[in-house]
Motif scaffolding. Structure first.
Motif, PDB file in Angstrom:
ATOM      1  N   GLU A 161       0.475  -0.782   0.281  1.00 36.97           N
ATOM      2  CA  GLU A 161       0.443   0.073  -0.031  1.00 36.97           C
ATOM      3  C   GLU A 161       1.087   1.349  -0.137  1.00 36.97           C
ATOM      4  O   GLU A 161       0.388   2.148  -0.926  1.00 36.97           O
ATOM      5  CB  GLU A 161      -1.149  -0.129   1.247  1.00 36.97           C
ATOM      6  N   TYR A 164       2.856   1.229  -2.988  1.00 35.24           N
ATOM      7  CA  TYR A 164       2.320   1.792  -4.805  1.00 35.24           C
ATOM      8  C   TYR A 164       2.623   3.511  -4.129  1.00 35.24           C
ATOM      9  O   TYR A 164       2.061   4.330  -5.503  1.00 35.24           O
ATOM     10  CB  TYR A 164       0.814   1.677  -4.419  1.00 35.24           C
ATOM     11  N   VAL A 417       4.222  -3.472  -7.624  1.00 36.49           N
ATOM     12  CA  VAL A 417       2.713  -1.990  -7.443  1.00 36.49           C
ATOM     13  C   VAL A 417       3.879  -1.535  -8.241  1.00 36.49           C
ATOM     14  O   VAL A 417       3.417   0.314  -7.483  1.00 36.49           O
ATOM     15  CB  VAL A 417       2.365  -1.920  -5.698  1.00 36.49           C
ATOM     16  N   GLY A 418       4.954  -0.813  -8.595  1.00 33.78           N
ATOM     17  CA  GLY A 418       4.300   0.514  -9.345  1.00 33.78           C
ATOM     18  C   GLY A 418       6.712   0.946  -9.351  1.00 33.78           C
ATOM     19  O   GLY A 418       6.723   2.141  -9.794  1.00 33.78           O
ATOM     20  N   ILE A 588      -5.018  -0.797  -6.071  1.00 31.39           N
ATOM     21  CA  ILE A 588      -4.079  -1.834  -6.627  1.00 31.39           C
ATOM     22  C   ILE A 588      -4.634  -2.555  -7.283  1.00 31.39           C
ATOM     23  O   ILE A 588      -4.245  -2.427  -8.439  1.00 31.39           O
ATOM     24  CB  ILE A 588      -3.347  -2.573  -4.995  1.00 31.39           C
ATOM     25  N   THR A 591      -4.979  -1.148 -10.776  1.00 34.13           N
ATOM     26  CA  THR A 591      -3.861  -0.333 -11.534  1.00 34.13           C
ATOM     27  C   THR A 591      -4.026  -1.538 -12.299  1.00 34.13           C
ATOM     28  O   THR A 591      -3.133  -2.033 -13.616  1.00 34.13           O
ATOM     29  CB  THR A 591      -3.330   0.000 -11.419  1.00 34.13           C
TER      30      THR A 591
END
Length: 761
Positions: A161, A164, A417-418, A588, A591
């Motif tokens: 979390e 992200y 997650v990026g 998330i 995405t």
């Protein structure tokens, strides 16, 4: 400190009473709070606390104690009753420049940081600052700095979390400068494995461990880096599976193991022999060793087909799922044994013994660690290892596959997650639709780019979501000089470390909650999630009282920086997200819908939920749509030539550390007690160099780049290593590594083959 004449001590098996003694020592030294024992009881269990140390998977059917020695040390380390308050920095001898003489262990022993701190250059001390003042000042500086000059680094600890939103913060700010700790260890996997298999992660799951016939280990040390792995290895040996290990260093966890959860083993000292064969190859000799085994497999297959017998190679699989096979097998047939033996440091006979186990096993798991990834040509190591597995179809079926063992607990998940510097890896169109801004499309900085930018003065601001980056990277002395010249440095931390001691012009330490602690927000105590090495997603819930009521969560800190630094955007609801992390999990899922659909509903599944892997289904996301069999251009992956007086230095971790965190000075698996200032060296090499066991020596970098790199104050220890290979500890040896000594494909530093000379002190 130990007298040199005592080194190396005899080493016992992994696990057993030695493990219990190590945990007990840390419990006593840290004065861990009572709640730590409850945390350990829930560690790595469903709806419990996920270990903040390594990324080894968490099984659905867990044991009564689902923690290992190093996992327990990590939990006790952060559960200490010691507190590093602002008053610590006001004491005599505690100016920031004075603290640079302290050892890493002593800095962290000061305990948990309790208050946000600002560096005061006039007094050379950190002083307390309010959270509001810190965020306002950080935001102001970020708005003033050139967007491309700021780096957002993550250590691999923060949950999915916060990670992200951290990546979202960087992109809303305007860049993709999101290097991560994987840049220094398994970026070779993310890039190299993806090139040949189409996946940036391993292909095995927990169920495969129960079904494999053989493990082949290359450059991975479960006894120190993933001790819970020893339990499935013991179970494999109990059912008759074979284990073959290739490693320059004899690692006790791959020699023998006493199960600390088995009363009979503990009472009797009964050991399980782990490796059936243990091959000490030269540092950087992996390609040659793998080539030798593949040559034997090809020869056996040729002979079998000539006689009309069962094929050794899985030709049906090869034909349907791979490219490059014909060229590679011709190369194997023509390979010269003298060259293979010279480069690998192993005999043809030894490699025939290993290949025999491979050919007799129906299902094989290939396990590797940084012993493969951290070389100038580390990606070639992985390509060759993939060749080895592909020859007999050991990818994409039960009980078989590639098993890279990751380091930090969420290092793989942060990438998912990026947190990535490459724009093509991120669904920018979805970010634009969700948040109403145009994400940057220019690639950002890898950690190598960031370090070079710091050395050259191009990086002006650095935010670190966890970690101790100054201690973790190559060219440490040049890095420290560049780091301190920045306009802004922000460290999100739980304990004091060396990276805090080279503050920029404006420098802040922002103390955060530990994963095991209660994270109370507007909607209640918040759970976070992490991804393990097997691509399983787990929920984690802290229940221990925070070390101080002044601490903030990583999520709150990230969002507060965003609010202070960015222009208002009604679609960026930072404060709402802090209040309820489930909202972030929904983002998330939107995405990355293929991986995270129904995220909140699935996060507490026993053993985690699997986000999938196409290579496991024999779907190859490579450029050619098939798995790629690679013909090597070289057998030496070090990137430098051997010459008289030049040695291949490999860096290693002790049994008493996790990454840059040093718990103590007991490396009992190698018999090194009371010190880390040693160089391990083959006795014949010591004699040939005109040196002697126990002599004081200095290591000198031999990179031929005009930069003086050296590390003194070391003692020679005669040790069973291959000729020409020496070993010493990470992170101390980082001063010897050039930032330009990295894998050509992924830029992962070459920490397992560093060219050095040895000089008498």
């Amino acid at each position: 400190m130990a007298e040199h004449k005592d080194l190396p001590h005899s080493s016992g098996p992994a696990g057993g009473w030695g493990s219990m003694k190590g945990i007990t020592r840390i419990f006593g030294e840290t004065w861990a709070e009572a709640g730590a024992l409850d945390t350990l009881g829930r560690q790595n269990k469903t709806k419990g606390h996920m270990c903040s140390s390594c990324a080894w998977p968490k099984p659905a059917n867990y044991k009564p104690f689902e923690f290992c020695e190093n996992g327990a040390k990590a939990t006790l380390w952060e559960s200490t009753s010691a507190r590093c308050t602002p008053e610590f920095f006001a004491q005599a001898g505690h100016k920031v420049t004075e603290l640079r003489d302290w050892r890493d262990h002593d800095l962290e022993m000061q305990g948990r940081l309790t208050h946000p701190l600002r560096y005061d250059a006039q007094s050379d001390r950190y002083v307390a600052v309010s959270w509001d003042e810190a965020f306002a000042a950080i935001g102001e500086r970020l708005r003033e700095l050139p967007v491309e000059s700021v780096v957002f680094y993550a250590s691999g600890h923060a949950g999915l979390e916060a990670s992200y939103l951290y990546a979202l913060l960087a992109r809303a700010y305007g860049n993709n400068n999101l290097p991560q700790s994987s840049n220094m260890c398994h970026e070779t996997t993310s890039v190299g494995l993806k090139k040949v298999l189409g996946t940036p992660v391993g292909t095995v799951t927990w169920d495969d461990l129960d079904k494999t016939d053989a493990y082949f280990f290359f450059g991975q040390n479960p006894g120190t880096n993933s001790p819970r792995f020893l339990h499935p290895l013991k179970e494999a040996k109990d059912r008759g599976a074979k284990i073959v290990t290739f490693n320059p260093v004899i690692e006790q966890g791959l020699v023998s193991f006493v199960d600390p959860q088995n009363p009979v083993d503990m009472v009797t000292g009964r050991e399980t022999k782990i490796s059936d064969q243990y091959h000490q190859l030269r540092a950087g000799g992996d390609v040659a060793a793998i080539l030798g085994m593949c040559k034997i497999v090809v020869e056996a297959d040729d002979a079998a087909r000539a006689k009309g017998e069962a094929e050794v190679i899985d030709h049906a699989f090869i034909a349907e799922h791979t490219v490059g096979f014909d060229e590679y097998v011709d190369y194997c047939r023509a390979a010269d044994w003298a060259e293979i033996e010279r480069e690998s440091g192993l005999t043809e006979s030894a490699l025939r013994d290993a290949a025999g186990i491979y050919m007799r096993a129906e299902k094989v798991i290939g396990v590797y660690g940084m012993g493969l990834t951290q070389h100038r040509h580390g990606a070639l190591n992985l390509a060759m290892f993939a060749n080895f597995l592909l020859l007999r179809g050991n990818i994409g079926r039960e009980g078989a596959g590639a098993c890279p063992v990751r380091g930090h607990s969420n290092v793989q998940g942060q990438r998912t997650v990026g947190i990535a510097e490459k724009a093509k890896l991120i669904p920018m169109d979805r970010l634009k639709a969700l948040f109403g801004f145009d994400p940057p499309t220019k690639d950002g900085m890898h950690i190598v780019d960031a370090v070079n930018g710091l050395i050259e003065g191009e990086v002006k601001g650095f935010i670190s979501l966890g970690g101790n980056l100054l201690r973790a990277v190559p060219d440490q002395e040049r890095m420290e000089e560049g780091w301190a010249k920045q306009d802004l440095t922000v460290m999100i931390s739980t304990k004091l470390n060396r990276s805090h001691l080279f503050p920029g012009k404006h420098a802040y330490i922002l103390p955060c909650l530990a994963r095991s602690e209660i994270d109370m927000q507007a909607s209640g105590n918040q759970a976070i999630t992490i991804e393990d090495s097997f691509s399983m997603i787990h929920g984690s819930l802290g229940r221990r009282q925070p070390a101080a009521d002044t601490l903030k969560s990583e999520m709150d800190i990230v969002c507060s920086i965003a609010e202070a630094a960015l222009a208002p955007n009604p679609q960026l609801k930072w404060r709402d997200w802090v209040g309820d992390y489930a909202l972030v999990r929904d983002l998330i899922a939107q995405t990355y819908p293929d991986d995270f659909h129904d995220f909140n509903a699935r996060m507490w599944e026993p053993g985690g939920f699997y986000r999938g892997n196409p290579a496991r289904e024999r779907i190859w996301k490579t450029e050619v749509g098939k798995a790629i069999i690679t013909t090597p251009e070289r057998l030496n992956v070090t990137g430098f030539k051997d010459r008289p007086g030049r040695y291949r230095l490999l860096t290693m971790r002790s049994n008493d550390q996790f990454n840059t965190t040093i718990y103590g000075y007991s490396d009992r698996f190698r018999g090194i007690e009371g010190t880390r200032d040693v160089v391990l060296m083959n006795p014949d090499d010591i004699a040939d160099a005109g040196l002697r066991d126990g002599q004081s020596v200095r290591l000198v970098g031999d990179a031929d780049d005009g930069v003086d790199r050296n590390l003194g104050g070391l003692k020679l220890v005669a040790y069973a290593l291959p000729r020409g290979t020496i070993a010493s500890y990470y992170p101390e040896c980082n001063v010897l590594i050039s930032i330009d000594n990295h894998d050509e494909l992924s830029k992962t530093p070459g920490s397992k083959s560093i060219p050095v000379r040895i000089e008498a002190a």
